[in-house]
Every structure is written in C-alpha cells, then in structure tokens.
Design an enzyme around this catalytic site. Structure first.
Site, PDB file in Angstrom:
ATOM      1  N   ILE A 148       0.833  -1.202   0.000  1.00  0.00           N
ATOM      2  CA  ILE A 148       0.000   0.000   0.000  1.00  0.00           C
ATOM      3  C   ILE A 148       0.867   1.252   0.000  1.00  0.00           C
ATOM      4  CG2 ILE A 148      -1.746   1.299   1.276  1.00  0.00           C
ATOM      5  CD1 ILE A 148      -2.773  -1.433   2.330  1.00  0.00           C
ATOM      6  N   ASP A 167      11.481   2.868   5.676  1.00  0.00           N
ATOM      7  CA  ASP A 167      11.112   1.473   5.878  1.00  0.00           C
ATOM      8  C   ASP A 167      12.397   0.699   6.125  1.00  0.00           C
ATOM      9  OD1 ASP A 167      10.389  -1.277   5.619  1.00  0.00           O
ATOM     10  OD2 ASP A 167       8.585  -0.672   4.523  1.00  0.00           O
ATOM     11  N   CYS A 226      -4.179   5.917   7.285  1.00  0.00           N
ATOM     12  CA  CYS A 226      -5.147   4.908   6.829  1.00  0.00           C
ATOM     13  C   CYS A 226      -4.648   3.515   7.159  1.00  0.00           C
ATOM     14  CB  CYS A 226      -5.359   5.024   5.319  1.00  0.00           C
ATOM     15  SG  CYS A 226      -6.297   6.457   4.815  1.00  0.00           S
ATOM     16  N   ASP A 252      -8.488   7.591   9.014  1.00  0.00           N
ATOM     17  CA  ASP A 252      -9.452   6.536   8.700  1.00  0.00           C
ATOM     18  C   ASP A 252      -9.493   5.492   9.808  1.00  0.00           C
ATOM     19  OD1 ASP A 252     -11.322   5.237   6.907  1.00  0.00           O
ATOM     20  OD2 ASP A 252      -9.761   3.731   6.560  1.00  0.00           O
ATOM     21  N   GLU A 257     -11.995   1.973  18.337  1.00  0.00           N
ATOM     22  CA  GLU A 257     -13.048   2.126  17.346  1.00  0.00           C
ATOM     23  C   GLU A 257     -14.334   1.460  17.824  1.00  0.00           C
ATOM     24  OE1 GLU A 257     -11.601   0.735  13.561  1.00  0.00           O
ATOM     25  OE2 GLU A 257     -10.000   2.238  13.471  1.00  0.00           O
ATOM     26  N   HIS A 275     -13.081   3.914   9.039  1.00  0.00           N
ATOM     27  CA  HIS A 275     -12.289   2.736   8.639  1.00  0.00           C
ATOM     28  C   HIS A 275     -12.761   2.217   7.273  1.00  0.00           C
ATOM     29  CE1 HIS A 275      -9.594  -0.490  10.623  1.00  0.00           C
ATOM     30  NE2 HIS A 275      -9.408  -0.496   9.320  1.00  0.00           N
ATOM     31  N   LEU A 276     -12.630   3.085   6.266  1.00  0.00           N
ATOM     32  CA  LEU A 276     -13.140   2.773   4.926  1.00  0.00           C
ATOM     33  C   LEU A 276     -12.038   2.379   3.951  1.00  0.00           C
ATOM     34  CD1 LEU A 276     -15.722   5.701   4.443  1.00  0.00           C
ATOM     35  CD2 LEU A 276     -16.157   3.364   5.226  1.00  0.00           C
ATOM     36  N   GLY A 277     -10.811   2.242   4.435  1.00  0.00           N
ATOM     37  CA  GLY A 277      -9.691   1.994   3.524  1.00  0.00           C
ATOM     38  C   GLY A 277      -9.903   0.849   2.570  1.00  0.00           C
ATOM     39  N   ALA A 278     -10.495  -0.229   3.047  1.00  0.00           N
ATOM     40  CA  ALA A 278     -10.711  -1.406   2.191  1.00  0.00           C
ATOM     41  C   ALA A 278     -12.151  -1.510   1.720  1.00  0.00           C
ATOM     42  CB  ALA A 278     -10.328  -2.671   2.957  1.00  0.00           C
TER      43      ALA A 278
END
Length: 523
Positions: A148, A167, A226, A252, A257, A275-278
């Site tokens: 991602i 990273d 996100c 997100d 939650e 939490h709409l990422g997926a």
C-alpha cells in the site's frame, strides 16, 4: 474438514470454500459463544469484527485462521503460533482501495474539501475560509513501503510530489531507481510537508508518533493515517492540531473504534472516516477470494501464498527446495529417534546449489523433525522455531557456497549434554532424497518406511546373525547399508524392512555379541 466464517464475507469467497469443504456462516458471536463451538472446526475465517483471543485458540482444534484483509491485530498470533495454527491474511486484495483512499484523504485535507462542502450545504458562500495548498512540488513522507505504501508513493509521484520514505526492511537501491528517496524516520518527519503511515500495529510501532516526534515536524504539516489506530498518540496529535503545529489531519483509523468519544472528530481541521480503507466492492471480493484460496491450500497441506506466522516461499523457488524441506524433517526425526540428550544447539549447514535459495524453510523443517519426537506439543512448520527458542535451543544456519552448481547437501549438527552428533543428506536427480552420513559413518539410506539401525564391532558373521533373527520373525529385509570407521572397528548397519520390528525382537538383536545398540526407525 469444516470451516467457520464468523464475520460478513463476500459470497464469492464463501462459494469457493463450499466447493471443497463444509462451511458454516455464523456472525456476531460473542467470545463465549465462539468458544462453545470452535472445537468442531478445522478453519476459522474472520474480518475485523471477530476477536480471536487466546481463550478461543486454546479451546480450538484449528489448523488455520484466515483474515480477509491485511491487519491481524484482532488475532492472537503468538497463541496461534505456539499451538501450531497457521494464520493467513489477504494483503493484496485491498491494496488499490487503501491507496486510493489515502490519496483521496490527502487531497481532501490539502484543499479543505469536507469543511467547504459542509459550509455550502449550510447555505454559506465562503471562499476565503477554505484556501488550500497544492501537492505539486511538495514532499510526501511515506512511513512504510509495503504494497500500500509503495502504491501511494507511485500515485504521489504521478501528482508531481517528491517522495521521502522510511522502511527499515526495504533495500534502498530497489526503490530509489523509481524516484523514491529513502531516509531514516527522523529525517522523513522533519522534511515532509505531508506524512502518511502504512505500517502494521506492533510493539515497536505503537505510538511511534508521539509528542516528541510531532515537535520535530514542519509547522503546518498535514498527517494522514489509513493504516492502524495506535500508531499515533492521539492525545499528542490533538494538542498539535489545537496549537496549529499540525495544520490538518485525515484519519481513517483510531486507537479505539468506533471513536465516538474521541475529541479529535470534533476538531474542524480533522477529516475522519469510519475505517473505509478497504471498503470498495472490488476489495471486499478480492480479499474474500484470496483468503478462501489460502484456507483451501492450508487444509490440503499445500504451501500457502500469504502466511502471517510462517516463512514465505516464493512460488518459483518452492519446487526447488521442497525435496530438501522433506529431507531435513526426516533427518531431524532420524536423529532424535537414534539418540537422546538435552539439546542446546542445532546447526544447519548448506552446500552446493541449495545455497542459492532462502534455506530458512529447510532449517525450520529440520527443527520440526527434531521436536516431533521429543515434545508433547505437536511441532509443525508454523511453531517449530518458536518451540525451539522457548526451550532455549540455539539455532545456527550456515551457507558454504564455494560451488553453487554442485549437488545440494544439508548437514544437521546437534549439540547435547552428551556430545555432538550429525546427520547429512542430499537430493539426487528426480528429487531422490538420501541420508548419506550419520556422524562419521558414511551410508546411502533412502529415508522411507522402516529401518533397523544397529551399532556393532565389525566382525564376520554379525550381519548374518541379525538377518537370520529378522527372518525367523517373518520380517522382510528390503535393503542393507553398512558404514564403518575402520576395518574390524566400529560399524553402523542399516537394514530397511517392510514391517515394523516389535520391541521383543529388538531386544534379541541387542543381545547379539558385539552389538552395542539397535534402534527401530520410522520415517
């Protein structure tokens, strides 16, 4: 085989599972309700609603747990690993959905879109209050360059942004040739105009962005998350948003939650989505199908594509290393059937063509073979490393790669309180496995079926005595191998048999003159 689906899952995934196994769909179960029925199932499929706790895992006989999505923080992976339960996820299915949502929030925060929409819907024509900033030429800090994070970086480059990324697990040269500059975390958060997070929630990433690190950021920075709630200290973020240090943020995900009591969602410079990422139609189907296919692979004993708690093997390498995985397990099993003692160290040494590959799956198989005969807890490729380290066993892996075109050999060396022993093996053409040495005894043993291994002084007639004894007990000999250190010295005899050797027959063999020990081996 029975599969329980305990969260809402796209029917495409359920249909794939039903083609192979019995499937029950029971959603909205409490922990207690799940504990009452979980022992009846071989696999459990969840999304984010079901919390797969230690209590549930301990009650279960599961072989695999599948998460239709990326994050597995709702699964006690450590408890699953200790019990030998494979955990798989679906990290690729929602990549596009999550990266697109990230860019959507990035643009919405930069241009104050939600606030402007709300203002106009309240019948106000206010243009001055919503002046935004452009993305082109700005620096986007990307924390986490997984699927991602990398896709967000690609999209940002397409928008004319400079990408600075952190990273610790990414090879620098691999990404810098696609215009992503790699730096340490402090450099990223100091130099970025926008910062987006794409890391899992772990002990090391929990509150990785706290008051101190926020203070290092540029004034008027914009933050996007996100990934997972808990990565950012929400109290520190709230203070920075109120003070103006952080110009805006788009979230997100939240530490708790739903975040209905969180003061963050009341701030005018916070964009919050549930939490709409997926949450795209395509992503929901993709993750359901991906996890369903891996569940089927796991239950059929095949290599899975997306293991969470087991070493990943690239498909193009699997056929090359599979016979060595099988061989190493048999070598480990042979050793612990043949010898005893408190194991303190296991060393796996690799030579020849096998050194071209990642040998960790082979090492794990060797450890599994060792532990299978000495532990009450079932050892498998999921928990072998964990169980070995839990017992304080040191694991060493060595590659000796002088000639990578030579036949691949594996040497298993074990240190115990009774000394050091070893088993060596190789794989010939057509994937024919052989054990070629036990300690200093050279042999050519096919690791299949049953075998008698006896240690004795090399003298005329001893092979015949053992053979006659087996014949009198109607035990057929399939093959014979003999290894010795010197003429008339110590020797090792291996007799492959077509039947198991009863304990009383084994005792008779041990009584034969000059036989020091005899062991019945099952491969």
């Amino acid at each position: 085989m029975r599969i329980l689906v305990s969260d809402d899952l796209a029917h495409e995934g359920i249909d794939i599972l039903k083609q192979e196994f019995d499937v029950d769909v029971k959603t909205s179960l409490s922990e207690e309700q799940l504990m009452e029925i979980i022992q009846d199932y071989d696999a459990l499929v969840v999304r984010s609603a079901t919390k797969v706790t230690k209590n549930i895992i301990d009650k279960s006989n599961l072989k695999v747990i599948g998460r239709a999505g990326v994050g597995v923080d709702n699964i006690d992976v450590d408890s699953a690993t200790r019990k030998g339960i494979l955990v798989v996820n679906a990290p690729e299915g929602n990549t596009i959905a999550a990266s697109e949502h990230t860019v959507a929030l990035l643009m919405a925060a930069a241009r104050n879109i939600p606030a402007a929409v709300a203002s106009l819907k309240s019948k106000k024509w206010d243009r001055k209050s919503f002046v935004g900033v452009e993305l082109r030429g700005k620096t986007l800090g990307v924390v986490g360059l997984g699927r991602i994070g990398k896709d967000v970086a690609y999209k940002a480059i397409g928008l004319g942004m400079n990408v600075l990324a952190y990273d610790p697990y990414v090879i620098k040269d691999h990404v810098e040739n696609i215009h992503i500059k790699v730096a340490d975390l402090e450099t990223v958060i100091k130099e970025a105009d926008f910062i987006t997070f794409h890391v899992p929630l772990t002990k090391t990433t929990y509150h990785m962005i706290d008051k101190e690190r926020i203070s290092m950021m540029k004034d008027k920075v914009i933050i996007i998350n996100c990934a997972r709630g808990g990565i950012i200290d929400e109290t520190a973020l709230y203070d920075a948003l109120v003070s103006g240090k952080v110009a805006a943020c788009a979230l997100d995900v939240f530490e708790h939650e739903p975040p209905l009591e969180s003061p963050l969602i009341d701030l005018p410079n916070v964009i919050a989505t549930p939490h709409l990422g997926a949450s795209t139609a395509e992503a929901q189907v993709n993750v359901a199908v991906d996890v369903a296919k891996d569940i089927i692979r796991a239950l059929k004993g095949e290599m899975v594509k997306n293991p969470v708690n087991m070493i990943t093997v690239r498909p193009e390498e699997y056929n090359e290393i599979k016979p060595f995985i099988e061989l190493a397990e048999k070598m480990g099993s042979l050793y612990t059937q043949l010898k005893n003692g408190r194991i303190s160290e296991v060393e796996m040494i690799y030579t020849g063509k096998i050194t071209r590959f990642d040998v960790k799956p082979i090492t794990t198989a060797g450890i599994k073979g060792i532990l299978t005969n000495i532990l009450e807890i079932p050892a498998n490729l999921v928990n072998a490393y964990f169980l070995a380290k839990e017992r304080g066993i040191k694991i060493i892996e060595k590659k000796i790669s002088k000639d990578q075109d030579a036949p691949g050999n594996v040497i298993l060396k074990i240190t115990t309180d009774k000394g050091v022993g070893s088993v060596s093996g190789t794989v010939f053409e057509k994937n024919e496995q052989r054990i070629i040495a036990v300690d200093d005894y050279k042999i050519d043993l096919i690791p299949k079926g049953y075998a008698l291994m006896s240690f004795h002084r090399d003298r005329p007639g001893i092979v015949g005595e053992v053979g006659n004894l087996l014949g009198r007990n109607d035990i057929n000999i399939a093959y014979m191998q003999l290894g010795r250190k010197s003429f008339r010295g110590e020797a090792l005899m291996v007799l492959g048999t077509d039947e198991e050797i009863p304990e009383n027959v084994l005792d008779e063999i041990k009584k034969i003159k000059d036989v020091s020990d005899a062991v019945f081996i099952k491969f």
